[in-house]
Design a protein around this motif. Structure first.
Motif, PDB file in Angstrom:
ATOM      1  N   ARG A 397       0.836  -1.215   0.000  1.00  0.00           N
ATOM      2  CA  ARG A 397       0.000   0.000   0.000  1.00  0.00           C
ATOM      3  C   ARG A 397       0.858   1.247   0.000  1.00  0.00           C
ATOM      4  O   ARG A 397       0.490   2.270  -0.588  1.00  0.00           O
ATOM      5  CB  ARG A 397      -0.933  -0.006   1.215  1.00  0.00           C
ATOM      6  CG  ARG A 397      -1.976  -1.104   1.141  1.00  0.00           C
ATOM      7  CD  ARG A 397      -2.951  -1.009   2.287  1.00  0.00           C
ATOM      8  NE  ARG A 397      -3.868   0.116   2.115  1.00  0.00           N
ATOM      9  CZ  ARG A 397      -4.754   0.487   3.018  1.00  0.00           C
ATOM     10  NH1 ARG A 397      -4.836  -0.169   4.159  1.00  0.00           N
ATOM     11  NH2 ARG A 397      -5.553   1.504   2.793  1.00  0.00           N
ATOM     12  N   ARG A 399       3.225   1.735  -1.660  1.00  0.00           N
ATOM     13  CA  ARG A 399       3.649   1.974  -3.041  1.00  0.00           C
ATOM     14  C   ARG A 399       2.473   2.415  -3.915  1.00  0.00           C
ATOM     15  O   ARG A 399       2.603   2.512  -5.128  1.00  0.00           O
ATOM     16  CB  ARG A 399       4.290   0.709  -3.623  1.00  0.00           C
ATOM     17  CG  ARG A 399       5.538   0.239  -2.866  1.00  0.00           C
ATOM     18  CD  ARG A 399       6.583   1.330  -2.765  1.00  0.00           C
ATOM     19  NE  ARG A 399       7.806   0.926  -2.063  1.00  0.00           N
ATOM     20  CZ  ARG A 399       8.257   1.494  -0.970  1.00  0.00           C
ATOM     21  NH1 ARG A 399       7.585   2.465  -0.381  1.00  0.00           N
ATOM     22  NH2 ARG A 399       9.390   1.107  -0.406  1.00  0.00           N
TER      23      ARG A 399
ATOM     24  N   ASP B  73      -2.045   4.162   0.964  1.00  0.00           N
ATOM     25  CA  ASP B  73      -1.962   4.063  -0.498  1.00  0.00           C
ATOM     26  C   ASP B  73      -2.249   5.413  -1.146  1.00  0.00           C
ATOM     27  O   ASP B  73      -1.665   5.778  -2.155  1.00  0.00           O
ATOM     28  CB  ASP B  73      -2.857   2.947  -1.059  1.00  0.00           C
ATOM     29  CG  ASP B  73      -4.157   2.759  -0.314  1.00  0.00           C
ATOM     30  OD1 ASP B  73      -4.171   2.935   0.918  1.00  0.00           O
ATOM     31  OD2 ASP B  73      -5.168   2.438  -0.956  1.00  0.00           O
ATOM     32  N   ALA B  76       0.785   7.561  -0.977  1.00  0.00           N
ATOM     33  CA  ALA B  76       1.737   7.202  -2.033  1.00  0.00           C
ATOM     34  C   ALA B  76       1.306   7.796  -3.372  1.00  0.00           C
ATOM     35  O   ALA B  76       2.117   8.292  -4.141  1.00  0.00           O
ATOM     36  CB  ALA B  76       1.842   5.681  -2.137  1.00  0.00           C
ATOM     37  N   ARG B  77       0.005   7.758  -3.644  1.00  0.00           N
ATOM     38  CA  ARG B  77      -0.473   8.267  -4.930  1.00  0.00           C
ATOM     39  C   ARG B  77      -0.329   9.786  -5.021  1.00  0.00           C
ATOM     40  O   ARG B  77      -0.189  10.340  -6.104  1.00  0.00           O
ATOM     41  CB  ARG B  77      -1.940   7.895  -5.114  1.00  0.00           C
ATOM     42  CG  ARG B  77      -2.118   6.399  -5.296  1.00  0.00           C
ATOM     43  CD  ARG B  77      -3.564   6.063  -5.381  1.00  0.00           C
ATOM     44  NE  ARG B  77      -3.760   4.703  -4.918  1.00  0.00           N
ATOM     45  CZ  ARG B  77      -4.950   4.165  -4.679  1.00  0.00           C
ATOM     46  NH1 ARG B  77      -6.042   4.889  -4.845  1.00  0.00           N
ATOM     47  NH2 ARG B  77      -5.046   2.926  -4.287  1.00  0.00           N
ATOM     48  N   LYS B 100       4.553  -2.494 -11.717  1.00  0.00           N
ATOM     49  CA  LYS B 100       3.552  -1.998 -12.674  1.00  0.00           C
ATOM     50  C   LYS B 100       2.229  -1.712 -11.959  1.00  0.00           C
ATOM     51  O   LYS B 100       1.581  -0.695 -12.201  1.00  0.00           O
ATOM     52  CB  LYS B 100       3.340  -2.994 -13.813  1.00  0.00           C
ATOM     53  CG  LYS B 100       2.320  -2.488 -14.840  1.00  0.00           C
ATOM     54  CD  LYS B 100       2.577  -3.011 -16.223  1.00  0.00           C
ATOM     55  CE  LYS B 100       1.841  -2.228 -17.318  1.00  0.00           C
ATOM     56  NZ  LYS B 100       0.504  -1.780 -17.038  1.00  0.00           N
ATOM     57  N   SER B 101       1.851  -2.608 -11.057  1.00  0.00           N
ATOM     58  CA  SER B 101       0.620  -2.369 -10.287  1.00  0.00           C
ATOM     59  C   SER B 101       0.710  -1.063  -9.518  1.00  0.00           C
ATOM     60  O   SER B 101      -0.245  -0.288  -9.459  1.00  0.00           O
ATOM     61  CB  SER B 101       0.367  -3.515  -9.294  1.00  0.00           C
ATOM     62  OG  SER B 101       0.118  -4.703  -9.975  1.00  0.00           O
ATOM     63  N   ALA B 102       1.875  -0.840  -8.903  1.00  0.00           N
ATOM     64  CA  ALA B 102       2.057   0.369  -8.107  1.00  0.00           C
ATOM     65  C   ALA B 102       2.017   1.609  -9.007  1.00  0.00           C
ATOM     66  O   ALA B 102       1.300   2.577  -8.729  1.00  0.00           O
ATOM     67  CB  ALA B 102       3.384   0.282  -7.354  1.00  0.00           C
ATOM     68  N   ASP B 104       0.757   1.950 -12.001  1.00  0.00           N
ATOM     69  CA  ASP B 104      -0.584   2.141 -12.558  1.00  0.00           C
ATOM     70  C   ASP B 104      -1.479   2.872 -11.562  1.00  0.00           C
ATOM     71  O   ASP B 104      -2.200   3.811 -11.918  1.00  0.00           O
ATOM     72  CB  ASP B 104      -1.225   0.795 -12.910  1.00  0.00           C
ATOM     73  CG  ASP B 104      -0.648   0.194 -14.191  1.00  0.00           C
ATOM     74  OD1 ASP B 104       0.041   0.928 -14.928  1.00  0.00           O
ATOM     75  OD2 ASP B 104      -0.890  -1.001 -14.449  1.00  0.00           O
ATOM     76  N   ALA B 105      -1.419   2.424 -10.302  1.00  0.00           N
ATOM     77  CA  ALA B 105      -2.272   3.020  -9.270  1.00  0.00           C
ATOM     78  C   ALA B 105      -1.941   4.505  -9.093  1.00  0.00           C
ATOM     79  O   ALA B 105      -2.833   5.352  -8.996  1.00  0.00           O
ATOM     80  CB  ALA B 105      -2.100   2.269  -7.951  1.00  0.00           C
ATOM     81  N   VAL B 106      -0.651   4.803  -9.075  1.00  0.00           N
ATOM     82  CA  VAL B 106      -0.215   6.189  -8.886  1.00  0.00           C
ATOM     83  C   VAL B 106      -0.636   7.052 -10.076  1.00  0.00           C
ATOM     84  O   VAL B 106      -1.186   8.146  -9.925  1.00  0.00           O
ATOM     85  CB  VAL B 106       1.323   6.243  -8.679  1.00  0.00           C
ATOM     86  CG1 VAL B 106       1.840   7.680  -8.769  1.00  0.00           C
ATOM     87  CG2 VAL B 106       1.699   5.622  -7.340  1.00  0.00           C
ATOM     88  N   GLU B 114      -2.460   4.699 -17.691  1.00  0.00           N
ATOM     89  CA  GLU B 114      -1.545   3.609 -17.359  1.00  0.00           C
ATOM     90  C   GLU B 114      -0.586   3.441 -18.529  1.00  0.00           C
ATOM     91  O   GLU B 114      -0.959   3.675 -19.679  1.00  0.00           O
ATOM     92  CB  GLU B 114      -2.326   2.310 -17.191  1.00  0.00           C
ATOM     93  CG  GLU B 114      -3.180   2.282 -15.943  1.00  0.00           C
ATOM     94  CD  GLU B 114      -3.977   0.985 -15.827  1.00  0.00           C
ATOM     95  OE1 GLU B 114      -3.766   0.090 -16.666  1.00  0.00           O
ATOM     96  OE2 GLU B 114      -4.801   0.891 -14.913  1.00  0.00           O
ATOM     97  N   LEU B 162       8.521   5.083  -9.398  1.00  0.00           N
ATOM     98  CA  LEU B 162       7.295   5.768  -8.956  1.00  0.00           C
ATOM     99  C   LEU B 162       7.441   7.298  -8.994  1.00  0.00           C
ATOM    100  O   LEU B 162       6.440   8.014  -8.995  1.00  0.00           O
ATOM    101  CB  LEU B 162       6.910   5.310  -7.546  1.00  0.00           C
ATOM    102  CG  LEU B 162       6.528   3.831  -7.451  1.00  0.00           C
ATOM    103  CD1 LEU B 162       6.230   3.443  -6.004  1.00  0.00           C
ATOM    104  CD2 LEU B 162       5.323   3.511  -8.330  1.00  0.00           C
TER     105      LEU B 162
END
Lengths: 443, 253
Positions: A397, A399, B73, B76-77, B100-102, B104-106, B114, B162
């Protein structure tokens, strides 16, 4: 009338009714086996005692013993379609399969083989009448050591799977045994049954699937016997996802001949109470087994893996590796015993269980045990009783991943060690999907 | 960018931070130094939103808004990154998928698209080269079986991918040999820019020879007892922390 019968009375009444339906020229052998088993069930009952009951120490089966489950005399065979089965569990059109609905053989959904491709895959009920010899020699033999669950399954012996790989035969086509519960009312019990005979130097791959509807209250009481003759190799998978209100007790009995190899992986999800009991007897030199398992419990589910390995002969090896993921207020149990008898010198035995706990309310009871009576052996055991996943989830999380993505990636990662070792692509991809919602964007 | 006002934090009823105030502006590099147990890691973790810390007073503002109720989370974003002192091993979770998941979320949070698999792989290759991490490690599970130094460099790779606005490095320099330290320092220096900020939490002055901070703060017993420029770090190197402790105690009275 019979509606008011409870628990044990119901089993006895259904037994009588079933026996009454047998044709007068039915198999006397079968009738004898059933009656003997019913007597054993009367004597043993369900193992619900809470004291001195080591084998069921962490799983209380009183909810099963107290409930009334009816024998499914009327099964609507059309209630289950191939499309439904494709959704519920692993599936490949390349696999040979036998399908049973509430324990009843479905000719429509099955692909039987009678010696073609070197494989014999038929309904046991039919085989008993046709040529009882080989079947009678083995059916119920290994299971004689079982408890009340196994006894009552044998008491209702009827349809079931017979899988036979003749000597010196490699069965290229994996065999899929599908036991599906209809979930129809009244609450019903089914008695899946399988007998697997791997001849000398034969090769066989077998998948057992136990599936049911997501809701509904039913009881699946399954027994599988596997006899692996000298030099044979059996690749075995057991897949269980019963509904959240279901009860499942599986009892598997395996006997391994000289130099034979048994590789088994079991997957357990769901069920109010699920038990995966596996007993392996290694009484010939050079036999080996690798027993793996993966279980995932959520909500108020309870999954119990109980593995007994009996090293009765020298120079055999057994390797157990189970992994569990626990969420919600669920419970999981890993227990069992590795017994190394005095003459079982040069035994190799390992027992390991690793768990992660995703929530505060989940509980794992893990109790591996080794009993060693020989002196020249290599035996190990280890258990990690429930590393809490909190640090890992926070790490992910931090990240940027939301909690759901983080948990999903974590669970899939933990499970992948077992999943990646599956040699059947269709089963592997099914489990991959089951253990992952996939990260957004795929990639 | 980051304003900490009189922050008080307890862990299991023990007060660790006892009124910390600190302001970090865009383009600045701050070093927070102090001996073991002074509360340095607590400060970094509270800013990142780690559970288990109870904020009993004060506030942490990021771009003028309080962070305390914001989920980790989302922090982080919004551009906050914590390089962990003890990076967590994630068996079976591949680095590529994790990153990639991280990312993408950001990106989605920040209203960007993405990256496609191809674009992402290009970015990843570039950052791996920059970070000096063994490309074979990237193919493995996150941190699993990595040495201490590899874990720290893996954190630097995550940071590079990131691209956070505020990077908090919690003892990233500890346990590194000189070559690894240079690589990590180079990664941090590359990030210096007018719109980003960096907070280095460290026990030793060593890394500050490579990453020259604009401000140095000394944390002792849950309070910042001294702030200054780069020369303060050199003074600490020479004199240790004890002389400040005496000063802090005297000041209390």
């Amino acid at each position: 009338m019979t509606q008011s019968l409870t628990g044990y009375e119901r089993y006895a009444a259904d037994f009588e009714a079933l026996e009454g339906m047998e044709p007068p020229n039915g198999s006397a052998w079968l009738r004898g086996v059933r009656r003997e088993a019913l007597a054993a069930f009367r004597r043993l009952g369900f193992p619900a005692e809470r004291r001195g009951n080591e084998r069921w120490k962490y799983t209380n089966v009183a909810p099963i013993a107290r409930s009334t489950f009816a024998y499914p005399f009327d099964v609507d065979m059309d209630a289950v379609t191939e499309a439904f089965l494709r959704q519920q569990g692993p599936w490949s059109d390349d696999w040979a399969r036998l399908v049973f609905v509430d324990g009843r053989f479905s000719a429509l959904l099955s692909t039987t083989f009678d010696g073609d491709d070197g494989l014999r895959l038929v309904n046991i009920g039919a085989a008993l009448h046709k040529d009882g010899g080989g079947v009678r020699q083995h059916l119920g033999k290994l299971a004689q050591s079982g408890d009340g669950f196994t006894a009552v399954n044998t008491a209702f012996l009827g349809d079931g799977a017979l899988v036979e790989a003749p000597d010196d035969t490699t069965c290229e086509r994996p065999v899929h045994l599908v036991f599906v519960s209809s979930g129809a009312s009244p609450d019903r019990v089914s008695y899946p049954r399988a007998l697997v005979l791997a001849g000398r130097n034969s090769r066989l791959t077998l998948v057992e699937s136990y599936v049911g509807p997501g809701d509904g209250r039913y009881f699946t009481n399954a027994v599988t016997e596997i006899v692996a003759q000298e030099g044979s190799g059996v690749e075995h998978y057991r897949y269980m996802t019963e509904g959240a209100g279901a009860f499942h007790v599986g009892s598997s009995y395996v006997r391994l001949g000289r130099g034979s190899s048994f590789r088994s992986t079991s997957f357990g999800r769901g069920a109010r109470i699920a038990r995966n009991g596996l007993s392996v007897l290694l009484d010939a030199p050079g036999a080996s087994c690798v027993l793996k398992g993966l279980y995932y419990t959520t909500g108020s589910e309870h999954v119990d893996n109980h593995i007994d390995v009996d090293h009765a002969g020298p120079g055999a090896s057994s390797d157990q590796y189970f992994k569990g993921i626990l969420d919600g207020s669920s419970k999981a149990v890993f227990s069992g015993r590795v017994l190394v008898r005095p003459n079982a010198q040069k035994t190799y035995a390992r027992q390991a269980d690793k768990n992660v706990v995703l929530s505060d309310g989940a509980r794992i009871n893990t109790k591996p045990s080794l009993e060693i009576y020989a002196d020249d052996v290599q035996c190990f055991h280890g258990a990690t009783a429930g590393a809490v996943a909190g640090d890992a989830i926070f790490y992910m999380r931090s990240r940027g991943m939301d909690e759901e993505t983080a948990r999903s990636l974590f669970v899939h990662g933990f499970a992948s060690e077992i999943i990646d070792s599956i040699e059947l692509p269709a089963l592997r991809s099914h489990l991959d999907r089951m253990f992952s919602v996939g990260p957004p964007g795929g990639g | 960018m980051l304003e900490i006002h009189n922050l008080r934090v307890s862990v299991e009823d023990t007060e660790i931070l006892r009124g910390v105030s600190l302001a970090v502006g865009e383009g600045e590099v701050h070093a927070v130094m102090g001996p073991n147990g002074s509360g340095k890691s607590t400060l970094a973790n509270v800013i990142a939103g780690r559970p288990g810390y109870e904020v009993t007073g004060g506030d942490v503002l990021y771009d003028g808004q309080s962070l305390l109720e914001v989920m980790p989370d989302e922090r982080a974003r919004r551009g906050i990154f914590l390089a962990f002192q003890y990076p967590v091993e994630l068996p079976g979770v591949r680095n590529r998928q994790f990153l990639k998941s991280a990312l993408d979320a950001v990106r989605v949070y920040q209203g960007r698209e993405e990256l496609s698999a191809r674009e992402f792989d290009k970015l990843l290759r570039e950052k791996v080269r920059e970070t000096g991490l063994d490309p074979d490690l990237v193919k493995r599970s996150v941190n699993e079986g990595f040495s201490g130094g590899e874990k720290k460099r893996s954190e630097m790779l995550q940071m590079a991918v990131l691209d956070p606005r505020l990077a908090l490095l919690d003892e990233t320099d500890s346990g590194l040999d000189i070559d690894a330290l240079r690589l990590v320092a180079a990664g941090v220096n590359r990030r210096r820019s007018p719109d980003r900020a960096i907070v280095l939490v460290t026990h030793y002055q060593r890394i500050l020879s490579f990453v020259v901070p604009d401000f140095v703060h000394v944390l002792l017993d849950g309070r910042i007892v001294q702030s200054g420029g780069r020369e303060l770090a050199l003074e600490l190197e020479e004199k240790g922390y004890e002389w400040l402790r005496d000063g802090a105690t005297a000041g209390d009275r």
